[in-house]
Write a protein that holds these residues in place. Structure first.
Motif, mmCIF file in Angstrom:
data_model
loop_
_atom_site.group_PDB
_atom_site.id
_atom_site.type_symbol
_atom_site.label_atom_id
_atom_site.label_comp_id
_atom_site.label_asym_id
_atom_site.label_seq_id
_atom_site.Cartn_x
_atom_site.Cartn_y
_atom_site.Cartn_z
ATOM 1 N N PRO A 3 -2.887 6.446 13.735
ATOM 2 C CA PRO A 3 -2.639 6.548 12.288
ATOM 3 C C PRO A 3 -2.893 5.227 11.567
ATOM 4 N N VAL A 4 -3.465 5.328 10.377
ATOM 5 C CA VAL A 4 -3.739 4.165 9.543
ATOM 6 C C VAL A 4 -2.834 4.193 8.320
ATOM 7 N N ILE A 5 -2.115 3.096 8.110
ATOM 8 C CA ILE A 5 -1.277 2.919 6.935
ATOM 9 C C ILE A 5 -1.972 1.920 6.021
ATOM 10 N N ALA A 6 -2.223 2.314 4.777
ATOM 11 C CA ALA A 6 -3.004 1.500 3.854
ATOM 12 C C ALA A 6 -2.113 0.826 2.819
ATOM 13 N N GLY A 7 -2.230 -0.487 2.693
ATOM 14 C CA GLY A 7 -1.537 -1.199 1.627
ATOM 15 C C GLY A 7 -2.140 -0.875 0.272
ATOM 16 N N ILE A 8 -1.288 -0.565 -0.708
ATOM 17 C CA ILE A 8 -1.768 -0.204 -2.047
ATOM 18 C C ILE A 8 -1.132 -1.072 -3.123
ATOM 19 N N GLY A 9 -0.661 -2.251 -2.758
ATOM 20 C CA GLY A 9 -0.014 -3.126 -3.736
ATOM 21 C C GLY A 9 -0.998 -3.685 -4.756
ATOM 22 N N ALA A 10 -0.578 -3.760 -6.008
ATOM 23 C CA ALA A 10 -1.371 -4.339 -7.090
ATOM 24 C C ALA A 10 -0.430 -4.699 -8.229
ATOM 25 N N LEU A 11 -0.913 -5.548 -9.137
ATOM 26 C CA LEU A 11 -0.071 -5.990 -10.248
ATOM 27 C C LEU A 11 0.246 -4.862 -11.223
ATOM 28 N N ARG A 12 -0.729 -3.966 -11.458
ATOM 29 C CA ARG A 12 -0.545 -2.915 -12.450
ATOM 30 C C ARG A 12 -0.382 -1.565 -11.770
ATOM 31 N N THR A 13 0.523 -0.756 -12.302
ATOM 32 C CA THR A 13 0.741 0.586 -11.763
ATOM 33 C C THR A 13 -0.552 1.394 -11.802
ATOM 34 N N ARG A 14 -1.333 1.210 -12.844
ATOM 35 C CA ARG A 14 -2.623 1.891 -12.950
ATOM 36 C C ARG A 14 -3.473 1.650 -11.711
ATOM 37 N N GLY B 265 -8.825 9.185 3.982
ATOM 38 C CA GLY B 265 -8.236 9.775 5.181
ATOM 39 C C GLY B 265 -7.141 8.959 5.818
ATOM 40 N N ALA B 266 -6.533 8.035 5.049
ATOM 41 C CA ALA B 266 -5.389 7.297 5.566
ATOM 42 C C ALA B 266 -4.237 8.254 5.839
ATOM 43 N N ASP B 267 -3.354 7.839 6.736
ATOM 44 C CA ASP B 267 -2.222 8.690 7.112
ATOM 45 C C ASP B 267 -0.954 8.359 6.343
ATOM 46 N N GLY B 268 -0.907 7.182 5.744
ATOM 47 C CA GLY B 268 0.247 6.768 4.966
ATOM 48 C C GLY B 268 -0.117 5.564 4.120
ATOM 49 N N VAL B 269 0.800 5.170 3.234
ATOM 50 C CA VAL B 269 0.555 4.006 2.382
ATOM 51 C C VAL B 269 1.757 3.075 2.433
ATOM 52 N N LEU B 270 1.478 1.812 2.131
ATOM 53 C CA LEU B 270 2.475 0.749 2.134
ATOM 54 C C LEU B 270 2.451 0.107 0.757
ATOM 55 N N LEU B 271 3.606 0.085 0.073
ATOM 56 C CA LEU B 271 3.633 -0.396 -1.307
ATOM 57 C C LEU B 271 4.676 -1.493 -1.509
ATOM 58 N N PRO B 272 4.223 -2.726 -1.810
ATOM 59 C CA PRO B 272 5.135 -3.788 -2.228
ATOM 60 C C PRO B 272 5.226 -3.826 -3.748
ATOM 61 N N PRO B 273 6.337 -4.323 -4.297
ATOM 62 C CA PRO B 273 6.429 -4.496 -5.753
ATOM 63 C C PRO B 273 5.767 -5.802 -6.168
ATOM 64 N N MET B 274 4.455 -5.822 -6.122
ATOM 65 C CA MET B 274 3.690 -7.033 -6.408
ATOM 66 C C MET B 274 3.832 -7.403 -7.885
ATOM 67 N N SER B 275 3.923 -8.704 -8.174
ATOM 68 C CA SER B 275 4.103 -9.096 -9.575
ATOM 69 C C SER B 275 3.638 -10.522 -9.813
ATOM 70 N N TYR B 276 3.395 -10.833 -11.056
ATOM 71 C CA TYR B 276 3.234 -12.215 -11.526
ATOM 72 C C TYR B 276 4.468 -12.553 -12.359
ATOM 73 N N GLN B 277 4.772 -11.713 -13.371
ATOM 74 C CA GLN B 277 6.063 -11.784 -14.045
ATOM 75 C C GLN B 277 7.111 -11.147 -13.133
ATOM 76 N N LYS B 278 8.242 -11.797 -12.968
ATOM 77 C CA LYS B 278 9.263 -11.281 -12.071
ATOM 78 C C LYS B 278 9.755 -9.919 -12.563
ATOM 79 N N LEU B 279 9.833 -8.960 -11.645
ATOM 80 C CA LEU B 279 10.198 -7.596 -12.005
ATOM 81 C C LEU B 279 11.710 -7.400 -11.977
ATOM 82 N N SER B 280 12.176 -6.480 -12.811
ATOM 83 C CA SER B 280 13.575 -6.064 -12.782
ATOM 84 C C SER B 280 13.727 -4.891 -11.818
ATOM 85 N N ALA B 281 14.969 -4.586 -11.452
ATOM 86 C CA ALA B 281 15.220 -3.450 -10.569
ATOM 87 C C ALA B 281 14.752 -2.152 -11.213
#
Length: 297
Positions: free
Chosen positions: A70-81, A94-110
Motif C-alpha cells: 500500500p502507498v500512502i500519499a502526503g497531501i499537505g499544502a498551504l491552501r485547502t484548495r 491509485g494511492a491507498d491512503g493519504v497523509l495530511l499535516p496542517p501545513m502553514s506559514y501563518q500559524k493556524l488556530s485549532a
C-alpha cells in the motif's frame, strides 16, 4: 495499512529535477523488504519543495513500482484548495491512503485546523492519516482536537510525535489519546529514536524515516514489538543510539538519511533540494562507520 512498519523514502532530486530512476530503486528496495506500507511525499519526501506537477509524478512512480504494498500519499499544502487537488491526484493515481499535516506559514488556530480536516475528509474516498508533526508545522494538537478530527469520515489513523522515554509515561500518553478517539482509528508513532517505546506502549504503526533507507533494520524492531517482545524491540533500538545521536546533532533525520542513501549508492549526490544539504564532513564519516558497525540494512 495503518499498522506495522510504514517506510518513508526520500524523494531524490537536484536543481535540475527529480531523479526518477533513484526514486524507483528506493521504492523497489522497500517492496523487496516486505514493509507494511510506503509513505511518499512526507517530510522525508521533501513535499514542501516540489511543484504540484512534480508531486503528481512522484506519486504515480510510487504506485507503479510498489506492487502490492500500500502507498500512502502526503497531501499537505498551504491552501485547502491545493490540498483538495492533491487528494484528487492521490485518488486518481491509485494511492491507498493519504497523509495530511496542517501545513502553514501563518500559524493556524485549532478551529482552522479542524476546518481543514473537515473539508478534506468529506471530499475523500481514501482513508486519511492525520500528520501531527509540530517540529515542521509549528502546530500542537491537543488530544481533544484529535478526538474531534477522528470522528470525521475517512479518518483512519493519527501519526503522533515520539512518546516519552519512560515506559509507563509512554503507555499513559498513548492511552490518553486512545480515550479520545474511536477504536477504528489507529495510532502510529514517529520520531525514530523513540519508536520502539511507542510500539511497546501500544501504538499500532511506526511511521519511519530509517525504514525508507534501512528497511530490514526498522522491520526487526517493528516485528519484535508486534510479537510482544518489548525487551528485544528496546534492545534493537538502543543499539542504534549512535544513529539517533546523529539525528539530534544535525537538526533531525533528513540530512542523515539523505547521506545514508548516498553512501549506500541508492541515490546520486546531491539528492536534496537546495538550500538543504545532506550530511558532510565529520558527520558523514561517522555515519559511514556506523552503517558498517551497526550492519544497517
Amino acid at each position: 495499512m495503518f499498522s506495522g512498519l510504514s517506510a518513508f523514502p526520500l524523494t531524490p532530486m537536484n536543481e535540475h529535477g527529480l531523479d526518477e530512476a533513484a526514486f524507483a530503486r528506493l521504492i523497489e528496495l522497500l517492496v523487496a523488504a516486505n514493509v507494511d506500507s510506503i509513505g511518499v511525499l512526507g517530510s522525508t519526501g521533501n513535499y514542501a519543495y516540489l511543484t504540484m506537477v512534480e508531486r503528481a509524478r512522484v506519486l504515480r512512480l510510487a504506485v507503479e513500482h510498489a506492487g502490492n504494498v500500500p502507498v500512502i500519499a502526503g497531501i499537505g499544502a498551504l491552501r485547502t484548495r491545493d490540498v483538495l487537488t492533491l487528494a484528487e491526484d492521490a485518488q486518481s493515481a491509485g494511492a491507498d491512503g493519504v497523509l495530511l499535516p496542517p501545513m502553514s506559514y501563518q500559524k493556524l488556530s485549532a478551529d482552522e485546523v479542524f476546518g481543514l480536516y473537515e473539508t478534506v475528509a468529506h471530499e475523500l474516498s481514501l482513508p486519511l492519516c492525520v500528520y501531527d508533526n509540530p517540529g515542521t508545522t509549528q502546530f500542537v494538537f491537543s488530544d481533544e482536537l484529535h478526538g474531534q478530527i477522528a470522528q470525521l469520515p475517512n479518518v483512519a489513523s493519527i501519526k503522533i510525535p515520539g512518546v516519552p522515554g519512560d515506559a509507563a509515561e509512554a503507555r499513559s500518553r498513548v492511552d490518553r489519546l486512545r480515550a479520545q478517539i474511536p477504536s477504528r482509528v489507529t495510532v502510529g508513532v514517529s520520531g525514530d529514536g523513540l519508536a520502539a517505546n511507542g510500539l511497546n506502549a501500544g501504538c499500532d504503526a511506526w511511521y519511519s524515516v530509517i525504514g525508507g533507507v534501512f528497511p530490514a533494520t526498522a522491520l526487526a524492531i517493528t516485528r519484535a514489538a508486534q510479537a510482544g517482545n518489548a525487551q528485544e524491540a528496546t534492545r534493537l533500538s538502543e543499539r542504534l543510539q549512535p544513529l539517533w545521536q546523529l539525528f539530534s546533532e544535525y537538526g533531525g533525520s533528513l540530512r542523515v538519511v539523505a547521506a545514508a542513501a548516498e553512501l549506500r549508492g541508492l541515490v546520486e549526490r546531491p539528492c536534496l533540494p537546495l538550500p538543504l544539504k545532506a550530511l558532510s564532513g565529520e558527520g558523514r564519516h561517522r555515519l559511514a562507520e556506523l552503517i558498517d558497525e551497526l550492519e544497517l540494512s
